[in-house]
Design an enzyme around this catalytic site. Sequence first.
Site, short mmCIF file in Angstrom:
data_model
loop_
_atom_site.label_atom_id
_atom_site.label_comp_id
_atom_site.label_asym_id
_atom_site.label_seq_id
_atom_site.Cartn_x
_atom_site.Cartn_y
_atom_site.Cartn_z
N GLU A 196 22.80 62.56 -40.91
CA GLU A 196 21.49 62.32 -41.51
C GLU A 196 20.88 61.16 -40.76
OE1 GLU A 196 19.57 59.84 -44.73
OE2 GLU A 196 21.20 60.94 -45.70
N CYS A 229 16.63 56.28 -47.05
CA CYS A 229 16.32 57.37 -46.13
C CYS A 229 15.20 58.25 -46.67
CB CYS A 229 17.56 58.19 -45.85
SG CYS A 229 18.50 58.63 -47.32
#
Length: 501
Positions: free
Chosen positions: A260, A297
Amino acid sequence: MPNGQNLIAGDWVESHATFENNPVEWASRSFFQGSPALVDRAARSAEAAFATYAETSRDRRARFLRAIVDEIETRGAAITRIGTRETGLPAARLEAERGRTCGQLRLFADHIEAGDYLDRRHDPALPDRAPIPRPDLRMIQRPIGPIAVFGASNFPLAFSTAGGDTASALAAGCPVIVKGHEAHPGTTELVADAILSAIRASGLPEGIFSMIHGGSREVGQALVQHPLIRAVGFTGSLGGGRALFDLCAARPDPIPFFGELGSVNPMFVLPAALAARREEIAKGWAASLTQGAGQFCTNPGLVILPEGIDASRFADSASEAIRAVGSQTMLTDGIAGAFRTGRDAIAGAADVEVILPGDGNGRHASPSLFRVAGSTWRTNPALAHEVFGPSGIIVTASGLDEMVEIATGLEGQLTSTLHVDEADIPDARRLMPILERKVGRILANGFPTGVEVSDAMVHGGPYPASTNFGATSVGTLSIRRWLRPVCYQGVPAPLLPPDLQ
């Protein structure tokens, strides 16, 4: 206090080199760096333990996961104390994150007990079928082997030592080697000790878990290139993640790298919603943008809305709310420095209006806010780069057609949000098929910070949001990353895996 050592298959081990942490409070402490030799020792121990661990019952693995929860909670006060001092995160945030970490472990315990994740299939033999008989075919998902997990800087618990990657891999029956993050090595060590205690209490092979401190790039490189590692879980920067992804792909036996990496998480505000709820949406966006110093994120760093008086009023409301946040402590000096570099690059770009410049030094940063026209956004790809921290860009589009163009030009994202009222539904229908191809999670009339750990959650997206658009790092579906389907043709029942007998 932490001992500063690496945990290798039940043994606390020193090394020849050290590094120092950089806590917000307390004096810095020395920790023993990981090394390729320690990686090799951990990987060999994991491989030796794999055959036994992969054959443990789902009930036993579930009890083990719950034992980890008990050990973490026993150390809860100590974890919060050292975590706040290493990261600057408030105690309430660390305690909430510890709750999420424990909740993930419990969720995976329940999930493997239910057994649906095994996706068991059976095609009975058809010996009389013409012209060719069909053999008996059975299929089940099986664990793949030792997994490497990279701890994240911004989540010292939920995405680190006992975080989602570790929980799902251990649930699947795979040993785990964690590469701890240098931002919080003391916290990492305490949680690793909790896992070790749970292993011993559960009577499981100590090789199923190791924790190796960072301190140098060669540790991560050695880990992803070790021939006994079968897959990698990573949460971090685009540059670091892409470098590790390339190493995985270049191996003689390439392995999956579930990384990620980066996302600006665009938010589209459609005309009716903007007219009816501009101040509410602006304040909600400001809160989401600056939460935790923007170090999520899923931080919504981009908002696209139709130009006009409502857009100007939205910017005024957002500016007022963001300005009130003030300076915040960031996780590391490196993150704070990278934030200032990215923020200054946007401020210096042509045709960018600086609404709030932001300031700060050291590990402190105050939020920044910019505004650009849709035409400027579309012709300057650098504006789409993630700035990890409390920085936002308002893009004013000339109309729906330009909003569609902006959506079409987006790179892969973790999330995208639509703010819509009933009158906006026809316009939203034009955006939906585009966003479905760009993101892993679409929200309506909400904000993306905060990722529910559940069966339906998808935390991933097309590159560069993640390196595998078919996977998620949050939710029960994430266990599929550490499994592969195996078909058994005509195999006698005593030879089948117990879950298939």
